[in-house]
Design a protein around this motif. Structure first.
Motif, PDB file in Angstrom:
ATOM      1  N   SER A  64       0.821  -1.213   0.000  1.00 18.14           N
ATOM      2  CA  SER A  64       0.000   0.000   0.000  1.00 18.14           C
ATOM      3  C   SER A  64       0.854   1.262   0.000  1.00 18.14           C
ATOM      4  O   SER A  64       0.313   2.376   0.147  1.00 18.14           O
ATOM      5  CB  SER A  64      -0.911   0.005   1.240  1.00 18.14           C
ATOM      6  N   ASP A  65       2.177   1.095  -0.158  1.00 16.17           N
ATOM      7  CA  ASP A  65       3.119   2.223  -0.128  1.00 16.17           C
ATOM      8  C   ASP A  65       3.015   3.021   1.169  1.00 16.17           C
ATOM      9  O   ASP A  65       2.982   4.260   1.183  1.00 16.17           O
ATOM     10  CB  ASP A  65       2.892   3.165  -1.327  1.00 16.17           C
ATOM     11  N   ILE A  66       2.939   2.299   2.275  1.00 15.93           N
ATOM     12  CA  ILE A  66       2.861   2.908   3.609  1.00 15.93           C
ATOM     13  C   ILE A  66       4.083   2.478   4.400  1.00 15.93           C
ATOM     14  O   ILE A  66       4.519   1.327   4.311  1.00 15.93           O
ATOM     15  CB  ILE A  66       1.555   2.479   4.330  1.00 15.93           C
ATOM     16  N   ASP A  67       4.647   3.415   5.168  1.00 15.85           N
ATOM     17  CA  ASP A  67       5.848   3.138   5.965  1.00 15.85           C
ATOM     18  C   ASP A  67       5.597   1.941   6.891  1.00 15.85           C
ATOM     19  O   ASP A  67       4.657   1.935   7.679  1.00 15.85           O
ATOM     20  CB  ASP A  67       6.189   4.377   6.806  1.00 15.85           C
ATOM     21  N   TYR A  68       6.456   0.918   6.778  1.00 17.29           N
ATOM     22  CA  TYR A  68       6.251  -0.315   7.534  1.00 17.29           C
ATOM     23  C   TYR A  68       7.300  -0.520   8.636  1.00 17.29           C
ATOM     24  O   TYR A  68       7.346  -1.578   9.262  1.00 17.29           O
ATOM     25  CB  TYR A  68       6.285  -1.529   6.580  1.00 17.29           C
ATOM     26  N   LYS A  69       8.146   0.514   8.891  1.00 14.17           N
ATOM     27  CA  LYS A  69       9.226   0.337   9.878  1.00 14.17           C
ATOM     28  C   LYS A  69       8.690  -0.020  11.260  1.00 14.17           C
ATOM     29  O   LYS A  69       9.246  -0.864  11.953  1.00 14.17           O
ATOM     30  CB  LYS A  69      10.082   1.595   9.966  1.00 14.17           C
ATOM     31  N   ASN A  70       7.597   0.659  11.689  1.00 10.74           N
ATOM     32  CA  ASN A  70       7.036   0.362  13.012  1.00 10.74           C
ATOM     33  C   ASN A  70       6.663  -1.098  13.157  1.00 10.74           C
ATOM     34  O   ASN A  70       6.893  -1.721  14.203  1.00 10.74           O
ATOM     35  CB  ASN A  70       5.796   1.228  13.271  1.00 10.74           C
ATOM     36  N   ILE A  71       6.078  -1.660  12.091  1.00  9.29           N
ATOM     37  CA  ILE A  71       5.670  -3.067  12.145  1.00  9.29           C
ATOM     38  C   ILE A  71       6.898  -3.969  12.205  1.00  9.29           C
ATOM     39  O   ILE A  71       6.928  -4.948  12.952  1.00  9.29           O
ATOM     40  CB  ILE A  71       4.778  -3.425  10.931  1.00  9.29           C
ATOM     41  N   SER A  72       7.928  -3.618  11.442  1.00 11.99           N
ATOM     42  CA  SER A  72       9.164  -4.411  11.464  1.00 11.99           C
ATOM     43  C   SER A  72       9.787  -4.424  12.859  1.00 11.99           C
ATOM     44  O   SER A  72      10.241  -5.454  13.347  1.00 11.99           O
ATOM     45  CB  SER A  72      10.175  -3.847  10.463  1.00 11.99           C
ATOM     46  N   PHE A  73       9.813  -3.256  13.507  1.00 13.00           N
ATOM     47  CA  PHE A  73      10.371  -3.168  14.851  1.00 13.00           C
ATOM     48  C   PHE A  73       9.540  -3.990  15.839  1.00 13.00           C
ATOM     49  O   PHE A  73      10.071  -4.646  16.733  1.00 13.00           O
ATOM     50  CB  PHE A  73      10.440  -1.714  15.307  1.00 13.00           C
ATOM     51  N   PHE A  74       8.233  -3.935  15.654  1.00 13.47           N
ATOM     52  CA  PHE A  74       7.326  -4.678  16.529  1.00 13.47           C
ATOM     53  C   PHE A  74       7.577  -6.189  16.403  1.00 13.47           C
ATOM     54  O   PHE A  74       7.609  -6.920  17.394  1.00 13.47           O
ATOM     55  CB  PHE A  74       5.880  -4.334  16.169  1.00 13.47           C
ATOM     56  N   ILE A  75       7.754  -6.651  15.174  1.00 15.16           N
ATOM     57  CA  ILE A  75       8.064  -8.072  14.947  1.00 15.16           C
ATOM     58  C   ILE A  75       9.346  -8.449  15.684  1.00 15.16           C
ATOM     59  O   ILE A  75       9.422  -9.501  16.336  1.00 15.16           O
ATOM     60  CB  ILE A  75       8.215  -8.369  13.426  1.00 15.16           C
ATOM     61  N   ASN A  76      10.337  -7.573  15.601  1.00 17.06           N
ATOM     62  CA  ASN A  76      11.612  -7.821  16.269  1.00 17.06           C
ATOM     63  C   ASN A  76      11.434  -7.931  17.790  1.00 17.06           C
ATOM     64  O   ASN A  76      12.014  -8.803  18.441  1.00 17.06           O
ATOM     65  CB  ASN A  76      12.592  -6.693  15.922  1.00 17.06           C
ATOM     66  N   ILE A  77      10.620  -7.049  18.348  1.00 17.41           N
ATOM     67  CA  ILE A  77      10.371  -7.057  19.794  1.00 17.41           C
ATOM     68  C   ILE A  77       9.696  -8.352  20.227  1.00 17.41           C
ATOM     69  O   ILE A  77      10.118  -9.014  21.180  1.00 17.41           O
ATOM     70  CB  ILE A  77       9.511  -5.834  20.202  1.00 17.41           C
ATOM     71  N   TYR A 122      -5.227  -0.759  13.686  1.00  9.15           N
ATOM     72  CA  TYR A 122      -5.988   0.494  13.537  1.00  9.15           C
ATOM     73  C   TYR A 122      -5.171   1.526  12.761  1.00  9.15           C
ATOM     74  O   TYR A 122      -5.688   2.191  11.848  1.00  9.15           O
ATOM     75  CB  TYR A 122      -6.360   1.036  14.916  1.00  9.15           C
ATOM     76  N   ASP A 123      -3.894   1.674  13.120  1.00 12.05           N
ATOM     77  CA  ASP A 123      -3.034   2.658  12.449  1.00 12.05           C
ATOM     78  C   ASP A 123      -2.890   2.362  10.964  1.00 12.05           C
ATOM     79  O   ASP A 123      -2.953   3.274  10.123  1.00 12.05           O
ATOM     80  CB  ASP A 123      -1.638   2.676  13.102  1.00 12.05           C
ATOM     81  N   LEU A 124      -2.684   1.088  10.643  1.00 10.79           N
ATOM     82  CA  LEU A 124      -2.504   0.718   9.235  1.00 10.79           C
ATOM     83  C   LEU A 124      -3.795   0.961   8.450  1.00 10.79           C
ATOM     84  O   LEU A 124      -3.762   1.514   7.337  1.00 10.79           O
ATOM     85  CB  LEU A 124      -2.072  -0.749   9.126  1.00 10.79           C
ATOM     86  N   LYS A 125      -4.923   0.569   9.025  1.00  9.89           N
ATOM     87  CA  LYS A 125      -6.205   0.783   8.332  1.00  9.89           C
ATOM     88  C   LYS A 125      -6.499   2.268   8.150  1.00  9.89           C
ATOM     89  O   LYS A 125      -6.994   2.685   7.094  1.00  9.89           O
ATOM     90  CB  LYS A 125      -7.341   0.107   9.108  1.00  9.89           C
ATOM     91  N   SER A 126      -6.182   3.069   9.174  1.00  9.55           N
ATOM     92  CA  SER A 126      -6.435   4.514   9.052  1.00  9.55           C
ATOM     93  C   SER A 126      -5.542   5.122   7.970  1.00  9.55           C
ATOM     94  O   SER A 126      -5.957   6.027   7.239  1.00  9.55           O
ATOM     95  CB  SER A 126      -6.246   5.218  10.388  1.00  9.55           C
ATOM     96  N   SER A 127      -4.302   4.619   7.853  1.00 14.93           N
ATOM     97  CA  SER A 127      -3.399   5.113   6.806  1.00 14.93           C
ATOM     98  C   SER A 127      -3.922   4.755   5.416  1.00 14.93           C
ATOM     99  O   SER A 127      -3.855   5.567   4.479  1.00 14.93           O
ATOM    100  CB  SER A 127      -1.997   4.531   7.002  1.00 14.93           C
ATOM    101  N   ILE A 128      -4.435   3.541   5.266  1.00 12.68           N
ATOM    102  CA  ILE A 128      -4.994   3.132   3.967  1.00 12.68           C
ATOM    103  C   ILE A 128      -6.267   3.919   3.677  1.00 12.68           C
ATOM    104  O   ILE A 128      -6.486   4.391   2.553  1.00 12.68           O
ATOM    105  CB  ILE A 128      -5.269   1.610   3.945  1.00 12.68           C
TER     106      ILE A 128
END
Length: 553
Positions: free
Chosen positions: A22-35, A259-265
């Motif tokens: 969706s061309d949305i910044d995914y860094k937060n999700i990547s960090f969350f996966i790492n955590i 919620y954040d991802l859906k609101s961005s889309i």
């Protein structure tokens, strides 16, 4: 890896893929996966010095690997991991790790904790749970008090041991049980060293301990354990629902990520459907809101310089005074015994849990007020963004501040330094963290002996209960005066950080929405197939709902 851990990582990886698509910044999700991937299931074994923790763990491990009968001031926390190859890692206060071969008292005393990798079938069997041999709760050392507090934050559950030899739950242990509760964690409690006592004596002790716990509003079953009973951890861990504990930590933050991802889309879909003039208007409104937040932050920082927080600090001291008054005869009798170290320890036991709990309450309320002040001037954005299919945007941010105030959770994950691929956790109004609690503990460590040692010679000379009581009351007034100065400093320092963090949280959310609309404008200007892009984005919303449906059952 437990089932919920796998499930959450799988969901987040799919969300990450949708975010990229969706061309949305995914860094937060990547960090969350790492955590989540690196979550440690730490279960500290806690209790007073000589409660039998290390002996019990040695029997469980199957070898005498942990030191027993150490002095309380020399012990450090030890995390126990399974490994075919045995080795030890020492971790300093900055998180730096070094392999260590000499585990003597002198060599480990300056480290925060030790990680021991041991070839033990029982440790392998309970994986991914990691047991932690903790310093005794009656340790007078500053470093070990900090170690205990840090594990109250890191542990997911606690095993509390109280020795049959004590015949009662000690004040030291009550203090730390209160702290466990203040950190919103749970525990199970066992009586140790029951081998040489009859059933009747054990039942009497158990009843006495239950009454003590009920006096602090805790209703717990108390079980008995022999220090040679290596099956205790098996049966305990089988009863412990680690899946639920894990879910309680991460479920709400994952829902917020969804919620954040859906609101961005949704904002991209809405912006693609709007004309250029409408999008430019919203971009201007978001820019103005960002400027308002910057101005409000500067205003709050300036106001902070003139605030005394006298009423808030007095509320904390009032609760401490009440508890000290309730225990004054006990304190006086300790002074008459002539043991200044014991008196210092018991005063700390009385003051510490109230100091932590009430300071946390004050900080939570102040932080919520800061959040409300920051959002006050930008509430009009709710109406503006509602036209972009994001209802109650500002209200949602405010709700998150309140939702996480009493929980050790991860409400927001943001990049700290992209070039180094680091991350940091913004924990909203979570005040009861080690950077707040440790200074509170230091107050007691520094000022109690300083004041009590000065007065102790006078106490011993007088040797009359009423005169000693008068002197103790005078010294308690001095302690409270010192506490007032230090608590005020801590509140002011915390609030500077809160203003920065909370304003940054709002700022980041608004900038992201602004950038998402600006990105849409670029796509429109490229004359791409807008209907096709909208269709893909709507399809991704359906995918998110399908992927995450299991979280809402």
């Amino acid at each position: 890896m437990i089932n919920n851990q796998k499930k959450f990582i799988d969901i987040l990886e799919q969300l990450e893929s949708i975010s990229k698509d969706s061309d949305i910044d995914y860094k937060n999700i990547s960090f969350f996966i790492n955590i989540i991937n690196n979550t440690k299931f730490l279960i500290p074994i806690v209790g007073d010095f000589s409660a039998g923790k290390s002996t019990l763990l040695n029997h469980f491990i199957g070898k005498d690997i942990l030191k027993t009968n150490e002095l309380p001031e020399t012990a450090v926390a030890t995390e126990l991991y399974y490994s075919e190859k045995e080795y030890n890692i020492a971790v300093d206060k900055n998180g730096n790790e070094i392999e260590i071969y000499d585990l003597s008292k002198e060599n480990v005393k300056n480290y925060s904790y030790i990680k021991r990798y041991i070839n033990s079938e029982n440790l392998k069997k309970i994986s991914p749970i990691i047991l932690v041999d903790m310093p005794g709760f009656d340790s007078p050392s500053e470093n070990h008090n900090k170690s205990i507090i840090s594990y109250l934050n890191k542990g997911i559950y606690y095993i509390v041991l109280s020795s049959m030899e004590e015949g009662e739950i000690t004040k030291s242990l009550i203090t730390q049980i209160k702290n466990i509760i203040n950190f919103n964690k749970d525990f199970s409690i066992f009586i140790t060293k029951t081998e040489f006592y009859g059933k009747e004596d054990i039942e009497l002790t158990k009843d006495k301990m239950k009454k003590t716990l009920k006096s602090i509003s805790i209703n717990k079953n108390i079980e008995t354990i022999s220090i040679k009973d290596i099956n205790i951890f098996d049966s305990f861990i089988n009863k412990l629902n680690i899946e639920n504990i894990f879910s309680n930590i991460y479920l709400e933050p994952i829902k917020d990520t969804i919620y954040d991802l859906k609101s961005s889309i949704n904002i991209k879909i809405s912006a693609l459907k709007k004309d250029k003039k409408s999008n430019e208007y919203v971009i201007r409104e978001l820019e103005e809101a960002i400027n308002k937040i910057e101005r409000k932050k500067a205003e709050l920082i300036e106001d902070e310089k003139n605030k005394s927080y006298e009423n808030e600090v007095n509320k904390i001291l009032k609760e401490i005074s009440k508890e000290l008054d309730n225990n004054i005869d006990y304190i006086v009798n300790l002074a008459l015994e002539g043991n200044s170290i014991k008196l210092q320890k018991e005063l700390s036991n009385i003051i510490q849990p109230i100091l932590i709990e009430k300071t946390n309450d004050v900080l939570n309320n102040i932080n919520l007020d800061i959040g409300a002040e920051i959002s006050k001037d930008i509430k009009s954005l709710d109406k503006v963004l509602a036209n972009y299919n994001i209802p109650n945007f500002i209200k949602k941010i405010e709700m998150n501040l309140d939702k996480y105030k009493d929980n050790i959770k991860i409400p927001k994950i943001v990049a700290d330094d992209d070039t180094k691929n680091k991350y940091k956790l913004i924990t909203s109004t979570l005040a009861i963290l080690t950077n707040v609690v440790n200074p509170l503990i230091e107050i007691l460590i520094v000022f109690l002996p300083e004041i009590l040692n000065l007065c102790f010679g006078i106490i011993q000379e007088k040797n009359y209960k009423e005169n000693v009581k008068e002197k103790i009351i005078d010294d308690l007034t001095r302690i409270k005066r010192e506490l007032k100065i230090e608590i005020t400093k801590i509140i002011k320092e915390n609030n500077k950080v809160s203003i920065e963090n909370l304003s940054s949280s709002f700022d980041e959310e608004l900038r992201r929405k602004k950038e998402e609309i600006e990105e849409v404008e670029k796509q429109i200007n490229k004359n791409g197939n807008i209907d096709k892009i909208i269709s893909k984005l709507q399809s991704n919303i359906y995918k998110i709902d399908e992927i995450s449906s299991c979280l809402y059952e």
